[in-house]
Design a protein around this motif. Structure first.
Motif, PDB file in Angstrom:
ATOM      1  N   ALA A  84      -1.947 -17.825 -26.053  1.00 19.90           N
ATOM      2  CA  ALA A  84      -2.091 -17.349 -27.430  1.00 19.90           C
ATOM      3  C   ALA A  84      -3.206 -18.100 -28.147  1.00 19.90           C
ATOM      4  CB  ALA A  84      -0.769 -17.497 -28.175  1.00 19.90           C
ATOM      5  N   THR A  85      -3.356 -19.389 -27.861  1.00 17.18           N
ATOM      6  CA  THR A  85      -4.407 -20.185 -28.490  1.00 17.18           C
ATOM      7  C   THR A  85      -5.790 -19.680 -28.081  1.00 17.18           C
ATOM      8  OG1 THR A  85      -3.014 -22.143 -28.618  1.00 17.18           O
ATOM      9  CG2 THR A  85      -5.377 -22.511 -28.660  1.00 17.18           C
ATOM     10  N   ASP A  86      -5.966 -19.381 -26.792  1.00 18.63           N
ATOM     11  CA  ASP A  86      -7.249 -18.871 -26.309  1.00 18.63           C
ATOM     12  C   ASP A  86      -7.615 -17.565 -27.018  1.00 18.63           C
ATOM     13  OD1 ASP A  86      -6.997 -20.977 -24.579  1.00 18.63           O
ATOM     14  OD2 ASP A  86      -7.008 -19.784 -22.754  1.00 18.63           O
ATOM     15  N   ILE A  87      -6.629 -16.695 -27.173  1.00 21.93           N
ATOM     16  CA  ILE A  87      -6.890 -15.403 -27.809  1.00 21.93           C
ATOM     17  C   ILE A  87      -7.268 -15.598 -29.276  1.00 21.93           C
ATOM     18  CG2 ILE A  87      -5.807 -13.212 -28.495  1.00 21.93           C
ATOM     19  CD1 ILE A  87      -4.281 -13.388 -25.771  1.00 21.93           C
ATOM     20  N   ALA A  88      -6.618 -16.533 -29.962  1.00 23.13           N
ATOM     21  CA  ALA A  88      -6.963 -16.830 -31.353  1.00 23.13           C
ATOM     22  C   ALA A  88      -8.408 -17.313 -31.464  1.00 23.13           C
ATOM     23  CB  ALA A  88      -5.999 -17.869 -31.927  1.00 23.13           C
ATOM     24  N   LEU A  89      -8.825 -18.168 -30.536  1.00 24.63           N
ATOM     25  CA  LEU A  89     -10.200 -18.668 -30.531  1.00 24.63           C
ATOM     26  C   LEU A  89     -11.188 -17.529 -30.303  1.00 24.63           C
ATOM     27  CD1 LEU A  89     -11.452 -21.910 -28.814  1.00 24.63           C
ATOM     28  CD2 LEU A  89     -12.788 -19.827 -28.722  1.00 24.63           C
ATOM     29  N   VAL A  90     -10.889 -16.647 -29.365  1.00 25.76           N
ATOM     30  CA  VAL A  90     -11.786 -15.529 -29.051  1.00 25.76           C
ATOM     31  C   VAL A  90     -11.925 -14.591 -30.255  1.00 25.76           C
ATOM     32  CG1 VAL A  90     -12.056 -13.450 -27.626  1.00 25.76           C
ATOM     33  CG2 VAL A  90     -11.419 -15.623 -26.563  1.00 25.76           C
ATOM     34  N   ILE A  91     -10.805 -14.256 -30.890  1.00 25.79           N
ATOM     35  CA  ILE A  91     -10.851 -13.364 -32.056  1.00 25.79           C
ATOM     36  C   ILE A  91     -11.702 -13.982 -33.158  1.00 25.79           C
ATOM     37  CG2 ILE A  91      -9.461 -12.388 -33.936  1.00 25.79           C
ATOM     38  CD1 ILE A  91      -7.214 -12.001 -31.820  1.00 25.79           C
TER      39      ILE A  91
END
Length: 197
Positions: A84-91
């Motif tokens: 979930a953290t990786d996806i937040a960074l990408v967004i």
């Protein structure tokens, strides 16, 4: 020169940099040195660190976040083992890209899951700096314009006149060459080697 690819950068003081840190994939101990290295490429105008800061292991980040002026982006881990953290960074990175707020993106992680992100940023004309460990997968390293390695705090230090920096090499070169050769010998036609072998 023919065949040479160059990235036309603005005057170095004009380059605006966004530093996006995957706190689950880098130690807070390296942050000061990483920032000093990245600042050589321009002015850092965004410093964001992503993670689940409700976890006890993330509490160590608090003092570094405060000392270095980071904005924390908290992301609960909905399920163990998910990113979930990786996806937040990408967004966030894509939002910054579309707002055209920066010239250079610095992604601080050794996680190859960020490879599609760095490829997308470069395709959009942005200069991308990756920062991670020597174990960072080659695909992620190759997708960046520049990659800065670190494995311990002593490898990235501020430059001090008349001071020598000693970096401890914990793995002899001949052992690394043997490992690389072993992987080559065991790999299939696509270059993959089963870890069990």
């Amino acid at each position: 020169m023919e065949g040479e690819v160059t990235f036309k950068m603005k005057q170095i003081k004009e380059n605006k940099i966004a530093v996006l840190v995957d706190s689950e994939n880098v130690s807070y101990k390296q942050i000061k040195g990483i920032l000093e290295e990245v600042e050589k490429h321009g002015r850092i105008c965004m410093k964001r660190v992503y993670g689940d800061f409700s976890k006890p292991v993330a509490l160590a980040w608090k003092s570094e976040v405060l000392k270095n002026g980071f904005k924390t982006i908290h992301q609960f881990s909905y399920t163990d083992g998910k990113n979930a953290t990786d996806i937040a960074l990408v967004i966030d990175a894509i939002d910054i890209l579309h707002n055209n707020e920066v010239d250079i993106f610095c992604i601080v992680s050794s996680d190859s899951d960020f490879t599609p992100l760095t490829q997308r940023l470069r395709e959009s004309g942005k200069y991308v700096i990756g920062v991670g460990k020597h174990t960072t997968p080659e695909a992620f390293v190759a997708s960046c314009d520049k990659f800065i390695y670190y494995d311990n705090a002593s490898e990235i230090v501020p430059h001090k006149p008349n001071a020598s920096v000693k970096v401890k090499n914990t793995v002899p070169k001949n052992i690394l060459e043997m490992i690389v050769q072993s992987i080559r010998n065991l790999s299939d036609k696509d270059g993959w080697a089963a870890i069990g072998k």
